[in-house]
Design a protein around this motif. Structure first.
Motif, PDB file in Angstrom:
ATOM      1  N   GLY A 225       0.795  -1.220   0.000  1.00 44.14           N
ATOM      2  CA  GLY A 225       0.000   0.000   0.000  1.00 44.14           C
ATOM      3  C   GLY A 225       0.820   1.258   0.000  1.00 44.14           C
ATOM      4  N   SER A 226       1.939   1.251   0.707  1.00 50.04           N
ATOM      5  CA  SER A 226       2.742   2.461   0.815  1.00 50.04           C
ATOM      6  C   SER A 226       3.489   2.787  -0.464  1.00 50.04           C
ATOM      7  CB  SER A 226       3.737   2.339   1.972  1.00 50.04           C
ATOM      8  OG  SER A 226       4.783   1.419   1.665  1.00 50.04           O
ATOM      9  N   VAL A 227       3.863   1.762  -1.216  1.00 53.55           N
ATOM     10  CA  VAL A 227       4.720   1.984  -2.374  1.00 53.55           C
ATOM     11  C   VAL A 227       3.941   2.007  -3.691  1.00 53.55           C
ATOM     12  CG1 VAL A 227       5.298  -0.396  -3.021  1.00 53.55           C
ATOM     13  CG2 VAL A 227       7.047   1.389  -3.178  1.00 53.55           C
ATOM     14  N   SER A 228       2.717   1.511  -3.704  1.00 52.44           N
ATOM     15  CA  SER A 228       1.967   1.398  -4.951  1.00 52.44           C
ATOM     16  C   SER A 228       1.562   2.769  -5.478  1.00 52.44           C
ATOM     17  CB  SER A 228       0.717   0.537  -4.748  1.00 52.44           C
ATOM     18  OG  SER A 228      -0.029   0.448  -5.957  1.00 52.44           O
ATOM     19  N   GLU A 229       1.726   2.946  -6.787  1.00 49.17           N
ATOM     20  CA  GLU A 229       1.332   4.205  -7.422  1.00 49.17           C
ATOM     21  C   GLU A 229      -0.135   4.186  -7.839  1.00 49.17           C
ATOM     22  OE1 GLU A 229       4.215   4.179 -10.478  1.00 49.17           O
ATOM     23  OE2 GLU A 229       3.057   2.906 -11.847  1.00 49.17           O
ATOM     24  N   ILE A 230      -0.774   3.038  -7.726  1.00 46.42           N
ATOM     25  CA  ILE A 230      -2.202   2.932  -7.969  1.00 46.42           C
ATOM     26  C   ILE A 230      -2.884   2.558  -6.653  1.00 46.42           C
ATOM     27  CG2 ILE A 230      -1.900   2.227 -10.367  1.00 46.42           C
ATOM     28  CD1 ILE A 230      -2.522  -0.663  -9.487  1.00 46.42           C
ATOM     29  N   ARG A 231      -4.189   2.711  -6.626  1.00 45.76           N
ATOM     30  CA  ARG A 231      -4.920   2.289  -5.435  1.00 45.76           C
ATOM     31  C   ARG A 231      -4.763   0.778  -5.277  1.00 45.76           C
ATOM     32  NH1 ARG A 231     -11.007   3.817  -5.622  1.00 45.76           N
ATOM     33  NH2 ARG A 231     -10.823   2.493  -7.471  1.00 45.76           N
ATOM     34  N   PRO A 232      -4.163   0.320  -4.176  1.00 44.12           N
ATOM     35  CA  PRO A 232      -3.889  -1.116  -4.052  1.00 44.12           C
ATOM     36  C   PRO A 232      -5.155  -1.933  -3.863  1.00 44.12           C
ATOM     37  CG  PRO A 232      -3.348   0.013  -2.014  1.00 44.12           C
ATOM     38  CD  PRO A 232      -3.681   1.087  -3.017  1.00 44.12           C
ATOM     39  N   LEU A 233      -5.108  -3.135  -4.368  1.00 41.56           N
ATOM     40  CA  LEU A 233      -6.175  -4.101  -4.128  1.00 41.56           C
ATOM     41  C   LEU A 233      -5.812  -4.911  -2.899  1.00 41.56           C
ATOM     42  CD1 LEU A 233      -8.645  -5.895  -4.934  1.00 41.56           C
ATOM     43  CD2 LEU A 233      -7.031  -7.260  -6.294  1.00 41.56           C
ATOM     44  N   THR A 234      -6.702  -4.984  -1.938  1.00 41.10           N
ATOM     45  CA  THR A 234      -6.464  -5.780  -0.740  1.00 41.10           C
ATOM     46  C   THR A 234      -7.628  -6.741  -0.538  1.00 41.10           C
ATOM     47  OG1 THR A 234      -7.552  -4.187   0.745  1.00 41.10           O
ATOM     48  CG2 THR A 234      -5.186  -3.894   0.353  1.00 41.10           C
ATOM     49  N   THR A 235      -7.348  -7.837   0.141  1.00 39.57           N
ATOM     50  CA  THR A 235      -8.389  -8.825   0.435  1.00 39.57           C
ATOM     51  C   THR A 235      -8.411  -9.090   1.934  1.00 39.57           C
ATOM     52  OG1 THR A 235      -6.855 -10.655   0.008  1.00 39.57           O
ATOM     53  CG2 THR A 235      -8.218  -9.916  -1.832  1.00 39.57           C
ATOM     54  N   GLU A 236      -8.397  -8.019   2.712  1.00 40.89           N
ATOM     55  CA  GLU A 236      -8.387  -8.175   4.163  1.00 40.89           C
ATOM     56  C   GLU A 236      -9.792  -8.458   4.680  1.00 40.89           C
ATOM     57  OE1 GLU A 236      -6.300  -4.756   5.897  1.00 40.89           O
ATOM     58  OE2 GLU A 236      -4.716  -6.213   6.307  1.00 40.89           O
ATOM     59  N   GLU A 237      -9.860  -9.374   5.621  1.00 41.51           N
ATOM     60  CA  GLU A 237     -11.112  -9.708   6.286  1.00 41.51           C
ATOM     61  C   GLU A 237     -10.923  -9.593   7.788  1.00 41.51           C
ATOM     62  OE1 GLU A 237     -13.954 -10.248   4.941  1.00 41.51           O
ATOM     63  OE2 GLU A 237     -13.337 -10.416   2.826  1.00 41.51           O
ATOM     64  N   THR A 238     -12.006  -9.280   8.483  1.00 46.65           N
ATOM     65  CA  THR A 238     -11.957  -9.136   9.929  1.00 46.65           C
ATOM     66  C   THR A 238     -11.643 -10.469  10.587  1.00 46.65           C
ATOM     67  OG1 THR A 238     -13.568  -7.341   9.845  1.00 46.65           O
ATOM     68  CG2 THR A 238     -13.254  -8.431  11.970  1.00 46.65           C
ATOM     69  N   MET A 239     -10.721 -10.441  11.525  1.00 44.78           N
ATOM     70  CA  MET A 239     -10.370 -11.656  12.260  1.00 44.78           C
ATOM     71  C   MET A 239     -11.476 -11.978  13.255  1.00 44.78           C
ATOM     72  SD  MET A 239      -6.327 -10.808  12.816  1.00 44.78           S
ATOM     73  CE  MET A 239      -6.014 -12.336  13.711  1.00 44.78           C
ATOM     74  N   THR A 240     -11.803 -13.259  13.385  1.00 43.68           N
ATOM     75  CA  THR A 240     -12.904 -13.685  14.245  1.00 43.68           C
ATOM     76  C   THR A 240     -12.425 -14.678  15.289  1.00 43.68           C
ATOM     77  OG1 THR A 240     -13.494 -15.574  12.842  1.00 43.68           O
ATOM     78  CG2 THR A 240     -14.461 -13.443  12.262  1.00 43.68           C
ATOM     79  N   GLN A 241     -13.337 -15.080  16.142  1.00 46.29           N
ATOM     80  CA  GLN A 241     -13.033 -16.057  17.187  1.00 46.29           C
ATOM     81  C   GLN A 241     -12.617 -17.397  16.600  1.00 46.29           C
ATOM     82  OE1 GLN A 241     -13.060 -15.565  20.543  1.00 46.29           O
ATOM     83  NE2 GLN A 241     -13.476 -13.395  20.209  1.00 46.29           N
ATOM     84  N   ALA A 242     -13.008 -17.653  15.335  1.00 47.75           N
ATOM     85  CA  ALA A 242     -12.692 -18.946  14.721  1.00 47.75           C
ATOM     86  C   ALA A 242     -11.192 -19.152  14.556  1.00 47.75           C
ATOM     87  CB  ALA A 242     -13.375 -19.056  13.351  1.00 47.75           C
ATOM     88  N   GLY A 243     -10.436 -18.058  14.534  1.00 48.01           N
ATOM     89  CA  GLY A 243      -9.002 -18.176  14.349  1.00 48.01           C
ATOM     90  C   GLY A 243      -8.237 -18.459  15.622  1.00 48.01           C
ATOM     91  N   ILE A 244      -8.905 -18.361  16.773  1.00 51.72           N
ATOM     92  CA  ILE A 244      -8.232 -18.607  18.046  1.00 51.72           C
ATOM     93  C   ILE A 244      -7.804 -20.068  18.142  1.00 51.72           C
ATOM     94  CG2 ILE A 244      -8.512 -18.628  20.551  1.00 51.72           C
ATOM     95  CD1 ILE A 244     -10.431 -16.297  20.308  1.00 51.72           C
ATOM     96  N   GLY A 245      -6.541 -20.283  18.452  1.00 49.76           N
ATOM     97  CA  GLY A 245      -6.016 -21.632  18.532  1.00 49.76           C
ATOM     98  C   GLY A 245      -5.556 -22.180  17.194  1.00 49.76           C
ATOM     99  N   VAL A 246      -5.866 -21.453  16.106  1.00 53.00           N
ATOM    100  CA  VAL A 246      -5.457 -21.871  14.759  1.00 53.00           C
ATOM    101  C   VAL A 246      -4.364 -20.957  14.230  1.00 53.00           C
ATOM    102  CG1 VAL A 246      -6.201 -22.232  12.372  1.00 53.00           C
ATOM    103  CG2 VAL A 246      -7.738 -22.812  14.279  1.00 53.00           C
ATOM    104  N   ASP A 247      -4.574 -19.643  14.381  1.00 50.00           N
ATOM    105  CA  ASP A 247      -3.625 -18.660  13.872  1.00 50.00           C
ATOM    106  C   ASP A 247      -2.647 -18.245  14.960  1.00 50.00           C
ATOM    107  OD1 ASP A 247      -5.012 -18.664  11.467  1.00 50.00           O
ATOM    108  OD2 ASP A 247      -6.387 -17.101  12.148  1.00 50.00           O
ATOM    109  N   ASP A 248      -1.404 -18.012  14.552  1.00 44.40           N
ATOM    110  CA  ASP A 248      -0.369 -17.547  15.464  1.00 44.40           C
ATOM    111  C   ASP A 248      -0.277 -16.036  15.342  1.00 44.40           C
ATOM    112  OD1 ASP A 248       1.782 -17.038  17.031  1.00 44.40           O
ATOM    113  OD2 ASP A 248       3.264 -18.005  15.740  1.00 44.40           O
TER     114      ASP A 248
END
Length: 206
Positions: free
Chosen positions: A43-66
């Motif tokens: 995002g900081s270096v792109s000369e165009i509006r960057p495409l992102t695929t961010e999603e809100t982290m949920t309780q489902a990730g607890i114990g799965v994601d570090d």
């Protein structure tokens, strides 16, 4: 906005058009563990509006994601980030940021296809996460540079110590950066391009 009944078809913004002087385009991937700054860098270096695929982290990730060291993060990339930067009037880089959570690493194979090189972002608070990342690049034969993102609360180590800890070959560049700053992120990309050029000159780049 409703385009029904209109002869106007929405398209790319003027600033998103590829420069008419561009003669070559190179695909670069930005890889690393969760929360090392991949989305921020693109995002900081792109000369165009960057495409992102961010999603809100949920309780489902607890114990799965570090999430160690990134407890304040509320969103995570689930597919990729995409941006573009013109290095010269003739050379354009297409940047693809990979998802950091290991459960999404299966997407990396597709993102690696056609990539000329990679930037490995490293967080010294979670250096062990980088081992698998670097191993994957080495297995696929993708040339890379290592960029140590400077987090305010991260321990600082001499680059030579980090090189040893990451078991990097002497020829692989390792640099410090602040991915929030466009100039710093661009310097990392320039380091990668110089490295790729040196490999090409010696016949090591296939």
């Amino acid at each position: 906005m409703d385009f029904k009944g209109s002869d106007t078809v929405p398209g790319p913004r003027t600033e998103d058009h590829l420069p008419h002087t561009a003669q070559a385009a190179v695909k670069i991937v930005v890889v690393g563990g969760f929360g090392v700054g991949k989305t921020t860098m693109v995002g900081s270096v792109s000369e165009i509006r960057p495409l992102t695929t961010e999603e809100t982290m949920t309780q489902a990730g607890i114990g799965v994601d570090d999430n160690y060291g990134s407890d304040s993060k509320t969103a995570t990339t689930v597919a990729m980030d995409f941006g573009r930067i013109s290095i010269t009037d003739q050379l354009v880089l297409y940047l693809f940021g990979t998802p950091g959570q290991q459960r999404f690493w299966f997407l990396w194979n597709g993102l690696f296809e056609g990539a000329l090189g990679a930037v490995v972002l490293v967080d010294t608070r979670r250096l062990e996460v980088s081992f698998d990342v670097i191993g994957r690049l080495e297995e696929r034969g993708v040339p890379f540079v290592v960029a140590v993102n400077s987090f305010p609360d991260a321990p600082r180590h001499p680059l030579q110590e980090l090189r040893t800890a990451l078991d990097l070959s002497p020829e692989i560049p390792i640099v410090e950066c602040d991915v929030r700053r466009r100039a710093s992120s661009r310097d990392v990309l320039m380091t990668l391009m110089r490295f790729l050029h040196s490999l090409a000159m010696t016949g090591s780049l296939t």
